[in-house]
Enzyme design. Structure first.
Site, mmCIF file in Angstrom:
data_model
loop_
_atom_site.group_PDB
_atom_site.id
_atom_site.type_symbol
_atom_site.label_atom_id
_atom_site.label_comp_id
_atom_site.label_asym_id
_atom_site.label_seq_id
_atom_site.Cartn_x
_atom_site.Cartn_y
_atom_site.Cartn_z
ATOM 1 N N ARG A 39 0.785 -1.226 -0.093
ATOM 2 C CA ARG A 39 0.044 -0.017 0.082
ATOM 3 C C ARG A 39 0.831 1.329 0.027
ATOM 4 O O ARG A 39 0.533 2.268 -0.472
ATOM 5 C CB ARG A 39 -0.901 0.122 1.123
ATOM 6 N N LYS A 201 -17.136 -13.315 4.578
ATOM 7 C CA LYS A 201 -17.924 -12.408 4.657
ATOM 8 C C LYS A 201 -19.340 -12.400 4.066
ATOM 9 O O LYS A 201 -19.519 -11.603 3.065
ATOM 10 C CB LYS A 201 -17.310 -10.910 4.792
ATOM 11 N N GLY A 354 -8.124 -7.477 0.325
ATOM 12 C CA GLY A 354 -6.939 -7.683 0.788
ATOM 13 C C GLY A 354 -6.364 -9.441 0.845
ATOM 14 O O GLY A 354 -5.154 -9.458 0.337
ATOM 15 N N GLY A 377 -13.403 -3.613 0.746
ATOM 16 C CA GLY A 377 -14.642 -3.140 0.741
ATOM 17 C C GLY A 377 -14.903 -2.125 -0.295
ATOM 18 O O GLY A 377 -16.208 -1.872 -0.949
HETATM 19 P P1 ADP Z 1 -11.170 -10.776 1.336
HETATM 20 O O1 ADP Z 1 -10.399 -10.158 2.376
HETATM 21 O O2 ADP Z 1 -10.470 -11.240 0.038
HETATM 22 O O3 ADP Z 1 -12.364 -9.809 0.908
HETATM 23 P P2 ADP Z 1 -12.909 -12.192 3.160
HETATM 24 O O4 ADP Z 1 -12.251 -10.982 4.321
HETATM 25 O O5 ADP Z 1 -14.053 -12.003 3.051
HETATM 26 O O6 ADP Z 1 -11.792 -11.943 1.989
HETATM 27 O O7 ADP Z 1 -12.369 -13.525 3.787
HETATM 28 C C1 ADP Z 1 -11.074 -13.871 4.245
HETATM 29 C C2 ADP Z 1 -11.044 -14.962 5.141
HETATM 30 O O8 ADP Z 1 -12.031 -16.212 4.727
HETATM 31 C C3 ADP Z 1 -9.935 -15.592 5.257
HETATM 32 O O9 ADP Z 1 -9.251 -15.315 6.517
HETATM 33 C C4 ADP Z 1 -9.988 -16.972 5.164
HETATM 34 O O10 ADP Z 1 -9.352 -17.838 6.180
HETATM 35 C C5 ADP Z 1 -11.455 -17.073 5.454
HETATM 36 N N1 ADP Z 1 -12.185 -18.308 4.791
HETATM 37 C C6 ADP Z 1 -12.063 -18.682 3.573
HETATM 38 N N2 ADP Z 1 -12.716 -19.977 3.399
HETATM 39 C C7 ADP Z 1 -12.970 -20.434 4.669
HETATM 40 C C8 ADP Z 1 -13.420 -21.615 5.415
HETATM 41 N N3 ADP Z 1 -13.840 -22.569 4.367
HETATM 42 N N4 ADP Z 1 -13.696 -21.610 6.629
HETATM 43 C C9 ADP Z 1 -13.327 -20.606 7.407
HETATM 44 N N5 ADP Z 1 -12.861 -19.413 6.921
HETATM 45 C C10 ADP Z 1 -12.436 -19.449 5.627
HETATM 46 MG MG MG Z 2 -10.541 -9.740 4.488
#
Ligand code: ADP
Ligand code: MG
Length: 397
Positions: A39, A201, A354, A377
């Site tokens: 960043r 999420k 991220g 986000g």
């Molecule tokens: P991003 O930051 O790319 O938008 P999110 O914050 O929504 O993604 O989700 C990331 C998190 O989701 C990671 O910490 C990962 O460990 C978790 N995750 C992914 N698959 C699973 C799963 N099957 N069970 C629990 N957590 C998960």
């Molecule tokens: Mg995240």
């Protein structure tokens, strides 16, 4: 391309004090070591362009969630040191963001000189979009530039209220690039258009799914999010992460996709464990044979092949969210396989979030992606078609 805001080259900045909002919210270890400086690197072009235009630069950013009070471990001091190293010059660092020290320094700076203010969120006014705090920031400078795309979806003082104090304001080069790339995807994506979503999420991503359904040809869902959809279809998913309150909405979403002619692809097999532990024994199970006491931690090999096949040949791909608990290397293979599939695609590829961006970098595929968004986000809300406060506030009165 036309922008709703002024770009750097349209701003009158020579010899003037510029308040530059950046996103230096970088991951940092408890000893203050920066774990990922992407960043910071992403804002260097804007900083250098402003220096060349002989601006007096006052940088501000938030880091973490100190909750409106000073927390030494969330000081921006290590970021200031890293920036000084990268630019090979001194970076002034007052010990506050809008107090006497910052004010005094802002009056004595030379053209081209740089100051970094302390973490904005050490002051409760930042997240409250407080007009008094915004005024204190506003009097530090003559021109305002926002390059913090990652914070553009939040109406906070340094992003929103502060802009009232500047007639001359606009977007930095990073903000301009993020806008250009996301606009390309949001308006008329070249078809066929595939969306790959994962992560945990589901609550914050369902609205995006509903809006993308009308544009995408195929929506591929992995990660923890997939379990809520699978359960909505009547599959057993053991003890995997499911948001029970969203099952009905997930079911509606599947129906809606069908109505719009958008196919939704869910995993057919899963890597499962008995407990979430980096060394846990793993097994691969298929839908229909999911043990009631197992937890899904990654998409299985058949799903990786199915997803890669669905992505191949697409003209536009958007990816957000990892396919499993990729922080634990043994549960990261599905995510790495998707990083490869997305970077092999010939069309326009954009990765937001991220965690997904970190996975792409870790796999060494960053050079093959058209755009790695710095905003998780913010990129999701932009694609959903929601107005971003940080962009709206830049629009001339
Ligand atoms: P991003 O930051 O790319 O938008 P999110 O914050 O929504 O993604 O989700 C990331 C998190 O989701 C990671 O910490 C990962 O460990 C978790 N995750 C992914 N698959 C699973 C799963 N099957 N069970 C629990 N957590 C998960
Ligand atoms: Mg995240």
């Amino acid at each position: 391309m036309s922008f709703p805001f002024k770009t750097l080259s349209e701003l009158d900045i020579e010899g003037r004090r510029v308040l530059l909002r950046v996103d230096f919210n970088v991951p940092i270890s408890s000893e203050g070591r920066i774990l990922d400086d992407n960043r910071i690197l992403a804002t260097l072009p804007t900083i250098k362009a402003l220096q060349e235009a002989r601006a007096r630069l006052i940088l501000c950013s938030h880091m973490g969630r100190p909750g409106g009070e000073v927390k030494d471990e969330l000081s921006l001091m290590p970021v200031g040191e890293r920036l000084a190293q990268l630019l090979d010059e001194e970076v002034l660092f007052p010990d506050d963001c809008a107090g006497d020290a910052a004010r005094r320094l802002s009056r004595s700076m030379n053209d081209g000189q740089i100051m970094l203010l302390e973490n904005l969120r050490f002051n409760p006014g930042e997240t409250q979009n407080d007009p008094e705090f915004a005024e204190k920031l506003g009097i530090l400078a003559d021109v305002y530039v926002n390059d913090a795309f990652g914070a553009a979806h939040r109406a906070h003082a340094s992003v929103d209220a502060v802009t009232k104090h500047f007639n001359e304001r606009g977007a930095g080069l990073l903000m301009e690039r993020e806008y250009t790339m996301l606009q390309r995807l949001g308006e008329t994506p070249e078809k066929p258009f595939a969306v790959l979503l994962g992560g945990a999420k589901i609550g914050s991503k369902l609205p995006l799914i509903r809006s993308l359904l009308t544009k995408a040809d195929v929506l591929i869902v992995g990660g923890a999010m997939a379990y809520t959809f699978l359960k909505a279809q009547g599959h057993g998913v053991g003890k995997s992460l499911v948001d029970e309150s969203l099952i009905e909405q997930a079911r509606n979403t599947l129906q809606r996709a069908e109505n719009h002619g958008c196919s939704i692809i869910l995993p057919e097999d899963h890597v499962v464990v008995q407990e979430i532990d980096p060394d846990a024994e793993t097994r691969v199970v298929r839908n229909g044979t999911f043990p009631s006491d197992a937890i899904g931690v990654d998409i299985g090999p058949a799903s990786r092949a199915l997803f890669a096949e669905a992505l191949s040949g697409k003209r536009t791909i958007f990816w957000n969210g990892p396919m499993g608990i990729y922080e634990m290397p043994r549960f990261g293979e599905g995510t790495i396989a998707m990083a490869k599939a997305v970077s092999d695609a010939p069309g326009f590829t954009l990765v937001g979030g991220g965690d997904s961006a970190a996975a792409i970098r870790k796999a060494g595929h960053a050079p093959f992606i058209d755009h790695l968004s710095t905003g998780g986000g913010a990129s999701l809300e932009f694609l959903e078609g929601r107005p971003l406060p940080g962009i709206n506030a830049l629009i001339p009165h």
